[in-house]
Design a protein around this motif. Structure first.
Motif, mmCIF file in Angstrom:
data_model
loop_
_atom_site.group_PDB
_atom_site.id
_atom_site.type_symbol
_atom_site.label_atom_id
_atom_site.label_comp_id
_atom_site.label_asym_id
_atom_site.label_seq_id
_atom_site.Cartn_x
_atom_site.Cartn_y
_atom_site.Cartn_z
ATOM 1 N N VAL A 1 6.610 11.687 4.697
ATOM 2 C CA VAL A 1 7.573 10.628 4.894
ATOM 3 C C VAL A 1 8.847 10.723 3.730
ATOM 4 C CG1 VAL A 1 7.726 8.159 4.561
ATOM 5 C CG2 VAL A 1 5.899 9.043 5.784
ATOM 6 N N ILE A 2 8.265 11.223 2.564
ATOM 7 C CA ILE A 2 9.369 11.100 1.457
ATOM 8 C C ILE A 2 10.258 12.360 1.755
ATOM 9 C CG2 ILE A 2 9.719 11.713 -1.026
ATOM 10 C CD1 ILE A 2 7.034 10.385 -1.393
ATOM 11 N N ALA A 3 9.805 13.319 2.005
ATOM 12 C CA ALA A 3 10.558 14.523 2.296
ATOM 13 C C ALA A 3 11.579 14.460 3.485
ATOM 14 C CB ALA A 3 9.813 15.674 2.202
ATOM 15 N N PHE A 4 11.148 14.189 4.669
ATOM 16 C CA PHE A 4 11.814 14.079 5.835
ATOM 17 C C PHE A 4 12.042 12.691 6.653
ATOM 18 C CE2 PHE A 4 8.992 17.834 5.585
ATOM 19 C CZ PHE A 4 9.998 18.696 5.520
ATOM 20 N N TYR A 5 11.340 11.623 6.360
ATOM 21 C CA TYR A 5 11.558 10.382 6.987
ATOM 22 C C TYR A 5 12.563 9.567 6.333
ATOM 23 C CZ TYR A 5 10.815 5.763 8.853
ATOM 24 O OH TYR A 5 11.035 4.408 9.303
ATOM 25 N N ALA A 6 12.511 9.547 4.892
ATOM 26 C CA ALA A 6 13.357 8.802 4.104
ATOM 27 C C ALA A 6 14.678 9.665 4.014
ATOM 28 C CB ALA A 6 13.085 8.555 2.767
ATOM 29 N N PRO A 7 15.650 9.034 4.063
ATOM 30 C CA PRO A 7 17.077 9.578 4.240
ATOM 31 C C PRO A 7 17.437 10.048 2.800
ATOM 32 C CG PRO A 7 17.391 7.324 4.022
ATOM 33 C CD PRO A 7 16.049 7.451 4.147
ATOM 34 N N VAL A 8 18.437 10.966 2.730
ATOM 35 C CA VAL A 8 18.789 11.428 1.377
ATOM 36 C C VAL A 8 19.927 10.710 1.033
ATOM 37 C CG1 VAL A 8 20.202 13.454 0.113
ATOM 38 C CG2 VAL A 8 18.340 13.884 1.794
ATOM 39 N N GLU A 9 19.647 10.056 -0.158
ATOM 40 C CA GLU A 9 20.772 9.336 -0.741
ATOM 41 C C GLU A 9 22.089 9.672 -1.023
ATOM 42 O OE1 GLU A 9 22.001 5.800 -3.249
ATOM 43 O OE2 GLU A 9 22.177 8.072 -3.614
ATOM 44 N N LYS A 10 23.119 9.184 -0.871
ATOM 45 C CA LYS A 10 24.456 9.505 -0.515
ATOM 46 C C LYS A 10 25.104 10.032 -1.815
ATOM 47 C CE LYS A 10 26.652 6.816 2.922
ATOM 48 N NZ LYS A 10 27.268 5.463 3.055
ATOM 49 N N THR A 11 24.872 9.233 -2.886
ATOM 50 C CA THR A 11 25.840 9.767 -4.308
ATOM 51 C C THR A 11 24.793 10.372 -5.136
ATOM 52 O OG1 THR A 11 25.254 7.483 -5.150
ATOM 53 C CG2 THR A 11 27.176 7.942 -4.331
ATOM 54 N N MET A 12 23.561 10.057 -5.118
ATOM 55 C CA MET A 12 22.586 10.977 -6.017
ATOM 56 C C MET A 12 22.013 12.336 -5.328
ATOM 57 S SD MET A 12 20.595 8.002 -7.860
ATOM 58 C CE MET A 12 20.666 6.137 -7.348
ATOM 59 N N GLY A 13 21.992 12.270 -4.138
ATOM 60 C CA GLY A 13 21.359 13.390 -3.455
ATOM 61 C C GLY A 13 19.968 13.424 -3.597
ATOM 62 N N ILE A 14 19.616 14.511 -3.317
ATOM 63 C CA ILE A 14 17.981 14.750 -3.278
ATOM 64 C C ILE A 14 17.156 14.290 -4.494
ATOM 65 C CG2 ILE A 14 17.573 17.073 -4.152
ATOM 66 C CD1 ILE A 14 16.470 16.733 -0.746
ATOM 67 N N VAL A 15 17.788 14.271 -5.832
ATOM 68 C CA VAL A 15 17.211 14.156 -6.669
ATOM 69 C C VAL A 15 16.413 12.579 -6.828
ATOM 70 C CG1 VAL A 15 17.298 13.679 -9.347
ATOM 71 C CG2 VAL A 15 18.606 15.603 -8.236
ATOM 72 N N GLN A 16 17.230 11.593 -6.009
ATOM 73 C CA GLN A 16 16.918 10.482 -5.980
ATOM 74 C C GLN A 16 15.211 10.273 -5.399
ATOM 75 O OE1 GLN A 16 16.455 8.519 -2.733
ATOM 76 N NE2 GLN A 16 16.281 6.646 -3.465
ATOM 77 N N LYS A 17 14.891 11.236 -4.720
ATOM 78 C CA LYS A 17 13.377 11.442 -3.942
ATOM 79 C C LYS A 17 12.288 11.402 -5.237
ATOM 80 C CE LYS A 17 14.716 12.802 0.472
ATOM 81 N NZ LYS A 17 14.053 12.806 1.713
ATOM 82 N N VAL A 18 12.724 11.467 -6.353
ATOM 83 C CA VAL A 18 11.754 11.424 -7.280
ATOM 84 C C VAL A 18 11.280 10.205 -7.715
ATOM 85 C CG1 VAL A 18 11.539 11.549 -9.911
ATOM 86 C CG2 VAL A 18 12.614 13.473 -9.070
ATOM 87 N N PHE A 19 12.183 9.260 -7.375
ATOM 88 C CA PHE A 19 12.063 7.832 -7.446
ATOM 89 C C PHE A 19 10.662 7.281 -6.784
ATOM 90 C CE2 PHE A 19 12.773 4.015 -4.774
ATOM 91 C CZ PHE A 19 13.045 2.867 -5.641
ATOM 92 N N TYR A 20 10.275 7.812 -5.686
ATOM 93 C CA TYR A 20 9.236 7.426 -4.961
ATOM 94 C C TYR A 20 7.904 7.444 -5.587
ATOM 95 C CZ TYR A 20 12.693 7.324 -1.298
ATOM 96 O OH TYR A 20 13.593 7.036 -0.407
ATOM 97 N N PHE A 21 7.792 8.589 -6.532
ATOM 98 C CA PHE A 21 6.406 8.752 -7.335
ATOM 99 C C PHE A 21 6.843 8.023 -8.533
ATOM 100 C CE2 PHE A 21 3.975 12.785 -5.934
ATOM 101 C CZ PHE A 21 3.800 12.035 -4.512
ATOM 102 N N HIS A 22 8.039 8.042 -9.136
ATOM 103 C CA HIS A 22 8.437 7.439 -10.388
ATOM 104 C C HIS A 22 7.926 6.155 -10.310
ATOM 105 C CE1 HIS A 22 10.097 6.811 -14.167
ATOM 106 N NE2 HIS A 22 11.093 5.785 -13.606
ATOM 107 N N VAL A 23 8.382 5.263 -9.274
ATOM 108 C CA VAL A 23 8.022 3.660 -9.051
ATOM 109 C C VAL A 23 6.657 3.639 -8.978
ATOM 110 C CG1 VAL A 23 8.569 1.747 -7.945
ATOM 111 C CG2 VAL A 23 10.471 3.176 -8.601
#
Lengths: 223, 226, 44
Positions: free
Chosen positions: A23-45
């Motif tokens: 879900v994190i890798a493919f379902y959630a969209p890539v954030e516009k300005t931050m790019g793929i790095v934003q996906k760290v957020f899911y585990f971080h939070v």
């Protein structure tokens, strides 16, 4: 309950973790300005959430221990503190990985960052206090310290926030609005991590129980 | 209630008398604090940092380190010959013991600061023309108050664990973070004479001090139990 | 991308190491327990 590979919880957990990663890798969209790095957020939070959840459990278990004096409540507090440390460490390690490309620095003294670090120190101090021989006095004193720590956390948070809001704000810490798909991914992560917490808590409690059984047997044998 | 405070006062007096009978611990702590202040100011001098600006930070870090030595005394000296049990029996209430030890720690801390703070002021060469001295003293007093309160509470914990001397600062420092923040900002504001901007931090110090002076009423019974 | 991957690897590594630590302690304890139980039986 069974543990290890025989436990159903283990397999359920493995499965939904894989789903979560998908879900994190493919379902959630890539954030516009931050790019793929934003996906760290899911585990971080999610790990930060577990860190706080574990703290609440430490507090409740400490109060219960002072009241009831049962070994199990102390075990619960200790196990929860250990797992809390693990997840707060994860939060502290993943945070900079996101902050470096986005804020262009590994660390800032944002209230959330500062509070998390202080929380980590308190967890470590708590575990150090519990460590060594598990005498009755150690458990009691650790429970008192656990309560002091929890009282201290809001003080740390509000004082650091106040400090930062008086000073010019260099970076706003959470300028991200989440799209519905991102929200799904985030809540799923939080759910999965909570389950992971319950699982780890369970096996740690069991090993603590085992430790005490061995100790009792030894005392009986060599008395 | 007056009886409570009379007992507190009696134990406090006993501690003071005891401390001044053999002054070696007090003196070594003082020497340690002086050295700390000297080393800090000397090191900063070497890298030619605008030292007056770092005064608040250096001051409080020095006080913190000195406090580790000073505060460890409060319960440690009751360890021999079951003196702690005797004191508990004599006072009848554990929180009496806490407040007596707290007052004792605060007194010792303030005595040490009377020497160390002016020394640091001179070493670092603070330009104190605009400084608000009363506000500065207030910040030092409230900071020491909180330090003594938390230190006494946690010393009551660590003193019962044999061989856990090192645990005391480890337990102490995370709890002191809000105090450190408030005390440093108050000191800074006092030095530049802008106390209006930092008076809010004085309230934080007061709240922190009150919290950790009242909290032991609930918790200290559990600390010294058994 | 590297940061993203690094983040996930770190979280897994930390959690895995913790779980492995528990596991190791557990198996040691289980061994000890079986030895002790044998001793108890011998005594009885």
């Amino acid at each position: 309950m069974k543990h290890g590979l025989k436990s159903p919880l283990f397999w359920i957990l493995t499965l939904i973790m894989l789903v979560n990663i998908y879900v994190i890798a493919f379902y959630a969209p890539v954030e516009k300005t931050m790019g793929i790095v934003q996906k760290v957020f899911y585990f971080h939070v999610a790990s930060a959430w577990v860190g706080l959840l574990a703290l609440c459990v430490v507090f409740a278990a400490s109060v219960l221990y002072l009241w009831k004096r049962s070994e199990r409540t102390n075990n619960l507090a200790l196990a929860s503190a250990e797992i809390g440390t693990v997840f707060i460490s994860c939060t502290l390690l993943t945070g900079p990985l996101w902050a470096y490309p986005i804020w262009n620095t590994w660390w800032t003294w944002d209230p959330r960052l500062t509070t998390t670090l202080v929380l980590w120190f308190m967890y470590v101090a708590y575990i150090a206090l519990q460590g060594g021989s598990a005498t009755e006095s150690r458990k009691r004193l650790a429970a008192v310290y656990g309560i002091i720590c929890v009282v201290n956390v809001p003080l740390v948070f509000f004082s650091t926030r106040w400090w930062r809001s008086i000073h010019p704000v260099v970076v706003t810490s959470e300028g991200m609005a989440l799209t519905p798909k991102m929200k799904v991914a985030m809540f799923l992560s939080v759910g999965v991590f909570s389950l992971l917490y319950v699982y780890l808590l369970n096996i740690r409690l069991k090993s603590l129980d085992l430790e005490q059984r061995v100790k009792r047997l030894k005392a009986e044998l060599f008395a | 209630m007056p009886k409570f405070w009379r007992k507190v006062f009696l134990i406090y007096l006993k501690d003071l008398k005891d401390e001044f009978r053999t002054t070696d611990h007090l003196l070594s702590t003082l020497v340690f604090g002086t050295m700390l202040v000297f080393v800090f100011s000397f090191a900063l001098q070497l890298v030619e940092i605008g030292t007056a600006q770092v005064f608040p930070a250096v001051l409080w870090v020095s006080i913190f380190f000195m406090a580790i030595l000073a505060l460890q005394r409060s319960f440690a000296k009751e360890q021999d010959n079951g003196a702690l049990d005797a004191l508990l029996l004599a006072s009848g209430d554990r929180s009496i013991l806490f407040y007596a030890k707290f007052l004792f720690s605060l007194t010792v801390l303030l005595l040490l600061e009377v020497v160390v703070v002016p020394l640091l002021w001179i070493f670092i060469d603070v330009a104190g023309a605009k400084a608000n001295l009363w506000f500065f003293l207030g910040a030092v007093f409230l900071g020491s108050w909180g330090l003594a309160a938390v230190g006494t509470l946690l010393n009551g914990i660590t003193v019962q664990l044999p061989g856990a001397r090192l645990l005391f600062p480890i337990l102490l420092f995370p709890i002191l973070i809000p105090l450190l923040l408030g005390a440093i900002l108050c000191t800074q504001g006092a030095l530049v004479g802008e106390i209006k901007a930092v008076s809010g931090w004085m309230y934080l110090l007061v709240i922190y001090d009150l919290l950790f002076t009242i909290l032991p009423l609930l918790l200290f019974d559990y600390v010294l139990e058994g | 991308m590297t940061f993203f991957v690094a983040g996930y690897i770190i979280v897994w590594a930390v959690v895995f190491l913790y779980a492995a630590g528990i596991q190791r302690r557990q198996s040691k304890l289980e061994q000890e327990l079986s030895v002790l139980e044998e001793l108890v039986q011998k005594r009885a």
